[in-house]
Design a protein around this motif. Structure first.
Motif, mmCIF file in Angstrom:
data_model
loop_
_atom_site.group_PDB
_atom_site.id
_atom_site.type_symbol
_atom_site.label_atom_id
_atom_site.label_comp_id
_atom_site.label_asym_id
_atom_site.label_seq_id
_atom_site.Cartn_x
_atom_site.Cartn_y
_atom_site.Cartn_z
ATOM 1 N N MET A 96 0.827 -1.055 -0.018
ATOM 2 C CA MET A 96 0.250 0.071 -0.107
ATOM 3 C C MET A 96 0.907 1.317 0.020
ATOM 4 O O MET A 96 1.621 1.440 0.887
ATOM 5 N N ARG A 97 0.651 2.028 -0.700
ATOM 6 C CA ARG A 97 1.552 3.150 -1.140
ATOM 7 C C ARG A 97 1.534 4.377 0.011
ATOM 8 O O ARG A 97 2.570 5.325 0.207
ATOM 9 N N TYR A 98 0.425 4.210 0.892
ATOM 10 C CA TYR A 98 0.487 5.285 2.067
ATOM 11 C C TYR A 98 1.401 4.502 3.282
ATOM 12 O O TYR A 98 1.669 5.446 4.311
ATOM 13 N N LEU A 99 1.810 3.211 3.044
ATOM 14 C CA LEU A 99 2.613 2.679 4.273
ATOM 15 C C LEU A 99 3.786 2.265 3.982
ATOM 16 O O LEU A 99 4.175 1.289 3.154
ATOM 17 N N PRO A 100 4.809 3.088 4.245
ATOM 18 C CA PRO A 100 6.248 3.154 3.703
ATOM 19 C C PRO A 100 7.172 1.810 4.002
ATOM 20 O O PRO A 100 8.324 1.738 3.515
ATOM 21 N N HIS A 101 6.602 1.289 5.102
ATOM 22 C CA HIS A 101 7.820 0.306 6.015
ATOM 23 C C HIS A 101 7.828 -0.934 5.048
ATOM 24 O O HIS A 101 7.142 -1.626 4.591
ATOM 25 N N THR A 102 9.248 -1.248 4.841
ATOM 26 C CA THR A 102 9.433 -2.557 4.257
ATOM 27 C C THR A 102 9.601 -3.732 5.367
ATOM 28 O O THR A 102 9.762 -3.239 6.818
ATOM 29 N N GLU A 103 9.655 -4.968 5.022
ATOM 30 C CA GLU A 103 9.534 -5.995 6.035
ATOM 31 C C GLU A 103 10.523 -5.996 6.812
ATOM 32 O O GLU A 103 10.759 -6.140 8.133
ATOM 33 N N GLU A 104 11.752 -5.715 5.977
ATOM 34 C CA GLU A 104 13.290 -5.644 6.817
ATOM 35 C C GLU A 104 13.238 -4.604 7.977
ATOM 36 O O GLU A 104 13.435 -4.664 9.014
ATOM 37 N N GLU A 105 12.543 -3.312 7.399
ATOM 38 C CA GLU A 105 12.531 -2.161 8.416
ATOM 39 C C GLU A 105 11.603 -2.573 9.905
ATOM 40 O O GLU A 105 12.066 -2.225 10.809
ATOM 41 N N ILE A 106 10.620 -3.168 9.433
ATOM 42 C CA ILE A 106 9.530 -3.607 10.619
ATOM 43 C C ILE A 106 10.399 -4.612 11.428
ATOM 44 O O ILE A 106 10.303 -4.199 12.696
ATOM 45 N N GLY A 107 11.216 -5.352 11.002
ATOM 46 C CA GLY A 107 12.025 -6.339 11.562
ATOM 47 C C GLY A 107 12.906 -5.406 12.526
ATOM 48 O O GLY A 107 13.158 -5.729 13.906
ATOM 49 N N GLU A 108 13.739 -4.668 11.985
ATOM 50 C CA GLU A 108 14.717 -3.814 12.773
ATOM 51 C C GLU A 108 14.062 -3.011 13.984
ATOM 52 O O GLU A 108 14.327 -2.960 15.065
ATOM 53 N N MET A 109 12.804 -2.301 13.476
ATOM 54 C CA MET A 109 12.101 -1.368 14.407
ATOM 55 C C MET A 109 11.482 -2.268 15.633
ATOM 56 O O MET A 109 11.737 -1.934 16.666
ATOM 57 N N ILE A 169 5.808 16.545 26.351
ATOM 58 C CA ILE A 169 6.275 16.702 25.093
ATOM 59 C C ILE A 169 5.312 15.228 24.380
ATOM 60 O O ILE A 169 6.090 14.146 24.767
ATOM 61 N N MET A 170 4.500 15.389 23.656
ATOM 62 C CA MET A 170 3.852 14.271 23.155
ATOM 63 C C MET A 170 4.163 14.065 21.537
ATOM 64 O O MET A 170 3.734 14.760 20.652
ATOM 65 N N VAL A 171 4.573 12.897 21.398
ATOM 66 C CA VAL A 171 5.008 12.591 20.113
ATOM 67 C C VAL A 171 4.145 11.608 19.396
ATOM 68 O O VAL A 171 4.119 10.378 19.916
ATOM 69 N N GLU A 172 3.740 11.997 18.135
ATOM 70 C CA GLU A 172 2.879 10.805 17.805
ATOM 71 C C GLU A 172 3.376 10.928 16.220
ATOM 72 O O GLU A 172 3.062 11.761 15.388
ATOM 73 N N PRO A 173 4.154 9.699 15.773
ATOM 74 C CA PRO A 173 4.790 9.987 14.414
ATOM 75 C C PRO A 173 3.971 9.731 13.297
ATOM 76 O O PRO A 173 4.208 10.013 12.206
ATOM 77 N N THR A 174 2.858 8.906 13.388
ATOM 78 C CA THR A 174 1.901 8.308 12.450
ATOM 79 C C THR A 174 2.488 7.295 11.439
ATOM 80 O O THR A 174 3.828 7.516 11.190
ATOM 81 N N GLU A 175 1.685 6.538 11.196
ATOM 82 C CA GLU A 175 2.188 5.369 10.178
ATOM 83 C C GLU A 175 2.793 5.815 8.869
ATOM 84 O O GLU A 175 3.597 5.089 8.065
ATOM 85 N N THR A 176 2.537 6.868 8.256
ATOM 86 C CA THR A 176 2.971 7.205 7.021
ATOM 87 C C THR A 176 4.285 7.943 7.224
ATOM 88 O O THR A 176 4.971 8.261 5.832
ATOM 89 N N GLU A 177 5.087 8.060 8.097
ATOM 90 C CA GLU A 177 6.369 8.214 8.271
ATOM 91 C C GLU A 177 7.348 7.133 8.285
ATOM 92 O O GLU A 177 7.035 5.946 8.733
ATOM 93 N N CYS A 178 8.436 6.949 7.284
ATOM 94 C CA CYS A 178 9.215 5.800 7.119
ATOM 95 C C CYS A 178 10.411 5.935 8.117
ATOM 96 O O CYS A 178 10.485 6.832 8.727
ATOM 97 N N LYS A 179 10.848 4.807 8.190
ATOM 98 C CA LYS A 179 11.884 4.518 9.284
ATOM 99 C C LYS A 179 13.130 5.555 9.146
ATOM 100 O O LYS A 179 13.592 6.241 10.340
ATOM 101 N N ASP A 180 13.509 5.896 8.034
ATOM 102 C CA ASP A 180 14.652 6.920 7.802
ATOM 103 C C ASP A 180 14.393 7.956 8.350
ATOM 104 O O ASP A 180 15.047 8.811 8.925
#
Lengths: 444, 485
Positions: free
Chosen positions: A1-14, B426-437
């Motif tokens: 899904m294009r609004y959800l940027p996580h890769t499986e690998e990143e999910i694992g790391e997180m 300090i209340m942080v809500e990053p939301t799911e549309t932000e990527c890990k980087d």
């Protein structure tokens, strides 16, 4: 899904960083008896292309998907939307920004809303205006609650029966739990509100009239405000078509204490009745009782002009249960849109556009009267008016529907006593050709 | 030392609208008149408002420059607690502008409005299924109006039952709108302190809940980002005393497809479509705050309601127990179209995934910043986490200073000083549309700022330094209000 940027690998790391084994494990502390059972039973996912096809189908199934003209206003008006209004209000920096609690990075919204308040106050003839309310109906309810707050122990408000029926319903909803009484005022033969009898109410906090009213008739705010002030109450002027103030005297300039109504006419699509915005202004002396957000001018630490949300001590996040209202947002982007439309028109354009609306409606009205209809009321009008047909109007209306024209709104569902009366509206979008077509069918 | 995306670019000045223009200019394409001129009664005629006359490019430059002073989700990250600033999909804007829907008049007969009524009906159904509730009204224009709608329904419910209940329990972690909405319905709010663990203690509820109390208003997950683990016990206590439970759905983004609101024992919950369902905040609206209720409360929902019949979709306008209308027409329909488009784009599995990833992002930021900021409550968090400035205070650096410094780095600050139960929150809500980087960069920037706090406090106390304006004098703004120019 294009609004959800996580890769499986990143999910694992997180997950590793959080010490959890799986996504489900993140919710391990939730009790079993409140968990969602099974999958959510909704359709999707749709691709962008499938979604577009689906919405287009829905749009095409609407009468307005192919209609040529809808000669109905009644609180929602068909006006041209200039391309610059659409494209500027659609800029992502306005669209995707948050409520401007961090003024250093929201000066665009804040200056834009300060300008909206200023143009609104000039339009309505009030000293101050707020940053907007949800819509015209709730703005009126909030205005009457404001008169009750200012009137302290007073418990009664009076409202004209020519105020939009839906606005009156919202007022009843908002006032229902309180110890308040709402008196409805009747109309004279000219379609203007009859104010006699108000002096018999001894705890009158406020009186609300709409102009142009639901029947399109221009009320006499000057006389109304004088009379109501004589009774020690506040005068509330309501509206659903603010374009009329380009031509007629503004309610604030003739004595209204609070002026409020719907601003959809300024640049917003009708969208089945929303989102529009409530416009709300009042006299300076009442500003601390006014509901809603406001933006004020100030300076920064280097003395530079800037804008902030202000007077928040009236508001829910500071005063909680003692707040002037529970409202904590405005219709931000709609207010910005209305400001852009007002700037696009300017004084000159607003005047010309208002006059054009007036002329179009007058042409239609004269034609209908010449074809045998008679006016429901004799009072002056703007771009809307009500007529009664001697014969059954439905056959002509049916034939016009077949040609893609909706000729007027039947008034009987709103006012059972008016018989075969219809409310018509003609704005700048309606051509003489369409009007002539309507008149021809009526004459047939 | 990590620096975020914030940098010093060219900022263009722009005066106020009325400081520009010349009488006689116009940016509007005036249609030529094709009808005769009609005279206007002199008595009614006004002068027209004192608006500036501007050309088209004047207007375009004005608003383009203003927009460039703004920060939005499309510009950068908004880790704003309890406000769910997720990406607002572009396609939804186009869907809301679909011809036929955007031009629909709200008073046409239902037979001419089937498309929008179908959308309305289906969205009611989808929201009912997502929450687990039985019936939905899409009329409320914002979360606060949804909340007010629920309170009006509670008041009507007890009026109908001839019960006089005047008090309502409101936890200290509640949004300020909760007591304000309750007050509009004549209810006195009774503050309820959250327990030591940051969640509500059923015993405290039991002690306060009596036959004169309407019930309780709960936010779950609460504003500390914690799940109210005793929710079922609490709602049972309220119901045993004949009360009702209101749920503030501001934090629904953490629990879609994971928690069933009805199974929590909640009788009415509002949703914020501009939070959980991706519709844009627009700098403060238009929002949308549908109210979802149990079958028992359904008769009290606002009218009109859209229903399905053998002859297509219809409007139900009559309902004996309904509280009536809360909007002039059907609510913020253009916002509803965007939320409908989002739900269909996502589908059931992705909605659940969105909540899982929102919680993962919240938990990840919390885990990575544990060494940097003091954690308010060391409990498993949901989609947001609450820190404080306790570790920075010895250096005379406050939450506000760190928040303002984040701006220089190119981030919108988190929600600060809320909830009130945490000093310097300090209340942080990053939301799911932000990527890990992007989360990693944000985390590193937070660490940088915490370091700066120990050595360069002055820099933080003077932040932001590269914005169009510096810190503004809010006291002056409130003391001598200048609301119009």
């Amino acid at each position: 899904m294009r609004y959800l940027p996580h890769t499986e690998e990143e999910i694992g790391e997180m997950l590793a960083a959080t010490g959890r084994r799986s996504l489900d494990d993140l919710f391990a502390h939730l009790p079993d008896d409140v968990r969602y059972e099974g999958d959510i039973d909704i359709p999707g996912p749709l691709s962008e292309w499938e979604l577009t096809d689906h919405l287009q189908d829905l749009g095409q199934s609407m009468f307005t998907g192919s209609s040529r003209a809808v000669l109905i206003g009644a609180g929602s008006y068909d006006h041209h939307q200039p391309e610059i209004v659409r494209s500027l209000s659609g800029r992502a920096e306005f669209l995707t920004s948050y409520t401007p609690y961090q003024p250093e990075m929201a000066q665009g919204t804040l200056q834009g809303i300060f300008e909206f308040q200023t143009l609104t106050a000039r339009l309505l003839g009030t000293e101050v205006a707020n940053a907007s309310m949800y819509d015209g109906a709730s703005a009126l309810a909030e205005a009457l609650l404001m008169t009750l707050r200012i009137g302290k122990k007073k418990r009664t408000v009076a409202i004209s029966s020519a105020v939009h029926p839906h606005y009156r319903e919202v007022v009843r909803t908002y006032l229902a739990p309180g110890p308040f009484e709402i008196v409805e005022l009747s109309l004279g033969e000219d379609g203007r509100t009859n104010l006699s009898g108000l002096d018999e109410i001894d705890d009158l906090a406020g009186v609300a009239l709409q102009s142009p009213n639901f029947f399109g008739v221009i009320e006499d705010h000057a006389a109304g405000a004088e009379l109501v002030h004589g009774l020690g109450a506040l005068y509330v002027a309501c509206f659903s078509e603010p374009l009329s103030f380009g031509l007629f005297k503004s309610p604030g300039s003739v004595g209204a204490d609070i002026v409020c109504g719907e601003g959809q006419s300024f640049g917003m699509k009708q969208s089945f009745g929303g989102a529009g915005l409530g416009m709300f202004g009042c006299k300076q002396q009442f500003v601390r009782s006014m509901p809603g957000r406001v933006v004020g001018q100030t300076v920064d630490m280097e003395g530079k002009r800037g804008f902030v949300l202000t007077l928040s001590t009236r508001e829910q996040h500071i005063r909680r249960e003692k707040a002037t209202s529970n409202i904590c947002s405005n219709q931000g982007l709609c207010a910005m849109t209305a400001a852009i439309q007002m700037a696009t028109l300017g004084r000159t354009g607003l005047r010309q556009l208002a006059k054009l609306n007036y002329d179009k409606a007058a042409y239609l009205r004269k034609g209908l009267l010449a074809a045998g209809a008679r006016p429901l009321f004799s009072g002056p009008v703007f771009n809307e008016f009500a007529v009664i047909f001697a014969d059954d109007f439905e056959p002509a209306r049916e034939r016009l529907l077949g040609k893609g024209i909706v000729a007027g709104l039947p008034l009987a569902p709103f006012y059972p006593d008016v018989g075969n009366a219809f409310l018509f509206c003609a704005t700048e979008t309606v051509s003489k050709t369409i009007i002539d077509e309507v008149l021809e069918e009526v004459r047939r | 030392m990590t620096h975020g995306p914030g940098t010093n670019g060219l900022i263009l000045e722009e005066p106020l609208l009325w400081e520009k223009g010349k009488p006689g200019r116009m940016a509007y394409s005036m249609p030529p008149s094709d009808v005769p001129e009609e005279t206007v009664d002199e008595e009614l005629l006004g002068e027209g408002p004192d608006f500036p006359d501007l050309g088209e490019l004047d207007v375009v430059r004005h608003y383009t420059r203003l927009s460039q002073w703004n920060f939005g989700i499309d510009t950068g990250m908004y880790p704003l607690g309890s406000c769910t600033m997720k990406y607002n999909p572009k396609i939804n804007e186009k869907m809301a502008a679909t011809p036929g829907l955007a031009s629909a008049h709200p008073l046409l007969e239902p037979e001419f409005s089937q498309g929008i009524l179908k959308l309305h009906y289906e969205l009611q159904e989808y929201l009912a299924r997502i929450t687990g509730m039985d019936a939905v009204s899409l009329q409320p224009s914002a979360g606060a109006q949804g909340e007010l709608t629920a309170m009006l329904m509670f008041a009507a419910y007890f009026r109908k039952k001839n019960e006089k209940r005047t008090k309502i329990l409101i936890p200290d972690t509640a949004h300020g709108t909760n007591p304000a909405s309750a007050a509009l319905c004549g209810f006195t709010s009774i503050p309820l302190a959250s327990g030591e663990k940051g969640i509500l203690d059923p015993a405290a509820v039991k002690e306060l809940m009596d036959d004169e109390t309407v019930g309780i208003m709960v936010t779950n997950p609460n504003t500390l980002g914690l799940f109210e683990e005793h929710i079922r016990e609490i709602t049972d206590i309220v119901h045993e005393r004949g009360g009702l439970v209101y749920g503030d759905g501001a934090n629904m983004n953490a629990i879609m497809g994971i928690v069933d609101i009805k199974r929590c024992g909640i009788d009415a919950v509002h949703l914020n479509l501009h939070k959980t369902f991706s519709t844009p905040h627009g700098g403060g609206g238009p929002g949308s705050g549908p109210i979802c209720v149990t079958a028992e409360l359904a008769p009290y929902l606002p009218v009109p309601r859209v229903a399905a019949s053998d002859n297509g979709y219809i409007l139900e306008t009559e309902s004996e127990d309904s509280i009536g209308r809360v909007h002039g027409f059907f609510g913020n329909v253009s916002v509803l179209i965007r939320a409908y488009s989002y739900i269909l784009s996502m589908g059931p599995a992705n909605l659940k995934k969105a909540s899982q990833l929102a919680v993962l992002n919240g938990a990840y930021v919390k885990a990575r910043l544990l060494d940097t900021f003091a954690l308010a409550y060391d409990r498993p968090c949901m989609h947001e986490c609450v820190f404080s400035d306790a570790r920075q205070q010895p250096f005379k650096v406050t939450t506000l200073d760190m928040a303002k410094r984040l701006i220089d780095h190119g981030y919108h600050p988190p929600t600060i000083y809320f909830p009130l139960v945490v000093s310097g929150a300090i209340m942080v809500e990053p939301t799911e549309t932000e990527c890990k980087d992007d989360l990693d960069t944000f985390i590193e920037v937070c660490k940088t700022i915490a370091q700066e706090a120990t050595k360069e406090g002055e820099r933080l106390r003077e932040a932001p330094s590269i914005t169009k304006v510096r810190r503004l004098d809010e006291t002056q703004a409130a003391r001598k209000p200048c609301l119009t120019g």
